[in-house]
Design a protein around this motif. Sequence first.
Motif, PDB file in Angstrom:
ATOM      1  N   VAL A  29     -67.747 -14.628 110.094  1.00 34.82           N
ATOM      2  CA  VAL A  29     -67.647 -13.988 108.781  1.00 34.82           C
ATOM      3  C   VAL A  29     -68.154 -14.924 107.693  1.00 34.82           C
ATOM      4  O   VAL A  29     -68.892 -14.515 106.787  1.00 34.82           O
ATOM      5  CB  VAL A  29     -66.190 -13.560 108.499  1.00 34.82           C
ATOM      6  CG1 VAL A  29     -66.026 -13.149 107.038  1.00 34.82           C
ATOM      7  CG2 VAL A  29     -65.791 -12.405 109.411  1.00 34.82           C
ATOM      8  N   VAL A  30     -67.792 -16.215 107.781  1.00 32.35           N
ATOM      9  CA  VAL A  30     -68.269 -17.195 106.798  1.00 32.35           C
ATOM     10  C   VAL A  30     -69.785 -17.293 106.849  1.00 32.35           C
ATOM     11  O   VAL A  30     -70.468 -17.296 105.807  1.00 32.35           O
ATOM     12  CB  VAL A  30     -67.632 -18.580 107.054  1.00 32.35           C
ATOM     13  CG1 VAL A  30     -68.291 -19.643 106.179  1.00 32.35           C
ATOM     14  CG2 VAL A  30     -66.134 -18.541 106.786  1.00 32.35           C
ATOM     15  N   SER A  73     -75.018 -15.956 104.209  1.00 34.60           N
ATOM     16  CA  SER A  73     -76.365 -15.406 104.387  1.00 34.60           C
ATOM     17  C   SER A  73     -76.604 -14.196 103.501  1.00 34.60           C
ATOM     18  O   SER A  73     -77.671 -14.056 102.880  1.00 34.60           O
ATOM     19  CB  SER A  73     -76.573 -15.020 105.864  1.00 34.60           C
ATOM     20  OG  SER A  73     -76.434 -16.147 106.696  1.00 34.60           O
ATOM     21  N   ILE A  74     -75.617 -13.311 103.412  1.00 31.43           N
ATOM     22  CA  ILE A  74     -75.769 -12.096 102.600  1.00 31.43           C
ATOM     23  C   ILE A  74     -75.857 -12.448 101.112  1.00 31.43           C
ATOM     24  O   ILE A  74     -76.644 -11.856 100.362  1.00 31.43           O
ATOM     25  CB  ILE A  74     -74.608 -11.114 102.879  1.00 31.43           C
ATOM     26  CG1 ILE A  74     -74.740 -10.571 104.310  1.00 31.43           C
ATOM     27  CG2 ILE A  74     -74.616  -9.969 101.882  1.00 31.43           C
ATOM     28  CD1 ILE A  74     -73.494  -9.866 104.817  1.00 31.43           C
ATOM     29  N   ILE A  75     -75.046 -13.419 100.669  1.00 34.28           N
ATOM     30  CA  ILE A  75     -75.124 -13.864  99.266  1.00 34.28           C
ATOM     31  C   ILE A  75     -76.518 -14.378  98.952  1.00 34.28           C
ATOM     32  O   ILE A  75     -77.095 -14.075  97.899  1.00 34.28           O
ATOM     33  CB  ILE A  75     -74.060 -14.943  98.978  1.00 34.28           C
ATOM     34  CG1 ILE A  75     -72.654 -14.325  98.967  1.00 34.28           C
ATOM     35  CG2 ILE A  75     -74.333 -15.636  97.644  1.00 34.28           C
ATOM     36  CD1 ILE A  75     -71.542 -15.335  98.831  1.00 34.28           C
ATOM     37  N   LEU A  76     -77.103 -15.174  99.872  1.00 36.04           N
ATOM     38  CA  LEU A  76     -78.455 -15.688  99.666  1.00 36.04           C
ATOM     39  C   LEU A  76     -79.481 -14.560  99.615  1.00 36.04           C
ATOM     40  O   LEU A  76     -80.410 -14.581  98.788  1.00 36.04           O
ATOM     41  CB  LEU A  76     -78.815 -16.678 100.776  1.00 36.04           C
ATOM     42  CG  LEU A  76     -78.158 -18.056 100.698  1.00 36.04           C
ATOM     43  CD1 LEU A  76     -78.497 -18.875 101.942  1.00 36.04           C
ATOM     44  CD2 LEU A  76     -78.611 -18.802  99.458  1.00 36.04           C
ATOM     45  N   THR A 127     -69.799  -3.316 118.677  1.00 42.47           N
ATOM     46  CA  THR A 127     -68.888  -2.946 117.594  1.00 42.47           C
ATOM     47  C   THR A 127     -68.176  -4.145 117.002  1.00 42.47           C
ATOM     48  O   THR A 127     -68.038  -4.274 115.775  1.00 42.47           O
ATOM     49  CB  THR A 127     -67.856  -1.915 118.096  1.00 42.47           C
ATOM     50  OG1 THR A 127     -68.550  -0.767 118.575  1.00 42.47           O
ATOM     51  CG2 THR A 127     -66.902  -1.516 116.973  1.00 42.47           C
ATOM     52  N   GLU A 128     -67.720  -5.061 117.862  1.00 36.84           N
ATOM     53  CA  GLU A 128     -66.957  -6.223 117.389  1.00 36.84           C
ATOM     54  C   GLU A 128     -67.757  -7.042 116.377  1.00 36.84           C
ATOM     55  O   GLU A 128     -67.235  -7.441 115.329  1.00 36.84           O
ATOM     56  CB  GLU A 128     -66.583  -7.099 118.583  1.00 36.84           C
ATOM     57  CG  GLU A 128     -65.868  -8.378 118.205  1.00 36.84           C
ATOM     58  CD  GLU A 128     -65.596  -9.264 119.408  1.00 36.84           C
ATOM     59  OE1 GLU A 128     -65.229 -10.440 119.200  1.00 36.84           O
ATOM     60  OE2 GLU A 128     -65.753  -8.792 120.556  1.00 36.84           O
ATOM     61  N   VAL A 133     -69.494  -6.322 108.515  1.00 35.60           N
ATOM     62  CA  VAL A 133     -68.978  -5.446 107.450  1.00 35.60           C
ATOM     63  C   VAL A 133     -67.931  -6.180 106.615  1.00 35.60           C
ATOM     64  O   VAL A 133     -67.918  -6.087 105.375  1.00 35.60           O
ATOM     65  CB  VAL A 133     -68.381  -4.152 108.056  1.00 35.60           C
ATOM     66  CG1 VAL A 133     -67.650  -3.348 106.983  1.00 35.60           C
ATOM     67  CG2 VAL A 133     -69.488  -3.307 108.680  1.00 35.60           C
ATOM     68  N   ILE A 134     -67.053  -6.939 107.267  1.00 32.69           N
ATOM     69  CA  ILE A 134     -66.075  -7.756 106.531  1.00 32.69           C
ATOM     70  C   ILE A 134     -66.801  -8.754 105.632  1.00 32.69           C
ATOM     71  O   ILE A 134     -66.423  -8.971 104.475  1.00 32.69           O
ATOM     72  CB  ILE A 134     -65.123  -8.477 107.509  1.00 32.69           C
ATOM     73  CG1 ILE A 134     -64.267  -7.468 108.261  1.00 32.69           C
ATOM     74  CG2 ILE A 134     -64.238  -9.484 106.765  1.00 32.69           C
ATOM     75  CD1 ILE A 134     -63.452  -8.071 109.393  1.00 32.69           C
TER      76      ILE A 134
END
Length: 786
Positions: free
Chosen positions: A422-423, A428-431, A713-714, A720-721
């Motif tokens: 998650v971290v 990565s998504i923030i970048l 799925t996992e 998504v989190i």
Amino acid sequence: MFKNYIKIAFRNIVKNKVHTFINVAGLSVGMAVAMLIGLWIWDELSFDKYHKTYDRVGQIMVTQTANGETGTFGSTVVPLSAELRTKYAGDFKFTSLFWQGTHILAIGDKKITQPGAWAEPDLPEILSLKMLKGSYTGFRDPSSFIISQSVATALFGNADPINKMVKVDNKTNLRVTGVYQDLPHNTSFYETRFMLPFFNKDNWWGTQISAWDNHGCRIYALLTDHADFDKVSARIRNITKPRFKINEETIQVHPMSKWHLYSDFKNGRSVGGRIEMVWLFGIIGVFVLLLACINFMNLSTAQSEKRAKEVGIRKAIGSMRMQLINQFLSESLVFAVLALIVTLCIVLIALPYFNQIADKQIAVPFGNIWFWLMALGFTTFTGIIAGSYPAFYLSSFEPVKVLKGTFRVGRFASMPRKVLVVVQFTVSIILIIGTIIVFRQIQFAKNRPIGYSRAGLLTIEMNTPEIYGHYEAMRNDLIKTGAVEDMAEANSSTNQIWSNNSGFDWEGKTAGYDPTFGTIGVTYDFGRTVGWKVVQGRDFSRNFPTDTDAFIMNESAVKLTGIKNPVGKVLRWNGKSHTVTGVVKDMIMESPYEKPVATIFMMEPGWVNFITIRVKSTTPMQEALKKIEPVFKKYNPGSPFNFKFNDDEYARKFSDEQRVGSLASIFAGLAIFISCLGLFGLASFVAEQRVKEIGVRKVLGASVANLWRLLSTEFVVLVVISLFIAIPLAYYFMQHWLQGYQYRTSISWWIFAFAGTGAITITLITVSFQAIKAALANPVKSLRSE
């Protein structure tokens, strides 16, 4: 003991080749990013430290409030330099006026165009230039000048240049009295390739010795030993106050140590600047390296069951927990050292491209012992960080349970790995979101209406006396070539406003109100050449002799005066009356991110420094240049045909943001790559751990699609989190970043949707290979042992 640790580490490396590749690849990419950013930060932090006087050099900065806004800038008046030297001799050891420009240097038929500066005699000593030939004292002769080593080579080859005569701008003959070492790229004076005597008769600024109202030069100063910048600034703060009646100004000394990183001012105080970019990339470097370390932690703990028996046996025969911790940390350090070797290769390959994007000249300092100490320290730190969690986790296994076969990692054993994933994806998504918004802001400013047409415009600086006085003849000859639509002259290029003035009066003006306007002197054909848009009245015209005293205002200037119908109204300036003949749309001539400058255009043919040419759209540019050059050679034989494309100069205004966006996109891509490497390894491990479950499900009728969904799925849930954490953080930081621009884009919902969809898609692609491979496996083989 340590030797055994290394042997075991190498055996595990050879035994688990995929695991080794993923770990080394992830660590090396993360370390390479961190090393490149570290070299970039070092270059930024060492800016201007080439000068031995770094701690005592300052620039005089002026703070003024005009048009309701307070601004701080480096342009000041000529007489201030002498006043500081004489009245504040206890604070200032030296001061020097400075005016940067591009000049033509000629020896016989050899001509070169180089950037240089008019400066007072003490500037070489203020900057502690390293003289290779001659000395500082030679520059005190107003008929002499000093040049850099590269200019000396370009002009004289291997010959000794001292006492040789050089013609500057085809009008000023000066003798070379010194050669100084070329200044490095990371100095504020890198573009100063030679220094000319400021009070030479051919430097117009040298005639402004009593002009307290003409801001245009810079002043650099060397403070006396132990002088305090803040105390000196307080003493000289109001030195120019008696000279101004309405728009008062204050001055201060801005230390060289803050020029590069702390160049932004608010209400007269330094509030930041490029230091924010240093922090930004520093944080990105730390997080990208952290992503690589997370991969190592995840894969090492994921293989815990494979190492469980090894730990149990070692503990049973007497190994202490600290010995096991040391063993696992040693393995981690071996991975880190292997990654360092790969890292250096990546950095060497990537550095030229990185320098091009970052506009740097960084080199890996292999001959510097501090570099190797820092590299080894950095590698050791990375190895310890990456191996710390696996070391403490694996060494905690109980030998009795392991050897009895009753050891299970537990249902929550995978929780730390999930948190780390998650971290990874949050970062990565923030970048990704940040990169999209940066490029969106750049494009938003690029698409801004600029009030004129840039396409086909050329700008030529008028830097020799021969070019003056031929306007009509040159324009006619250029139009006759068939390649030129029109030509005009002005005192500013279309991408800059070089002159700002106040002191304008008009009917209805409020007492005490004295706004400042950009002032541009032009010739008749300026409007037609640049293609500005007249919204009221008319353009300048030769058919109206009175236009020699006419003004044209832009829309911002009209708003600033408050005149409702300006056409036909009279503005008084410098004791003369000027009739407003027209109003044009605002032209974006300064920053495309700021509001337009209130500007007044006036007919001043004797106040011009730039030629602007519009090439016909039907004529290929290369063909047009071949036709234009002979015309300039005819009227300006003493100057090379140097020109600039308006489009290119305008594009330079986006260079800083473009640089940030390009680097951020690369780092975001590498962050995703590292995260996907980790996901690939984890997916492989999960598929291996659940091979029997998959076999049973296939025997009971589960389809490949069902098994793919089960294994994927996992990981999708974890991403998504990450999205729910990353989106609000990215929105907060990028909204704060956009506040620094007056003209800025909005943050649309689709950016987050795009980033989320992309992250989930990348996750599915990464995981699907292992998931589908496991789902297609023959269940007979996986269940045979049962």
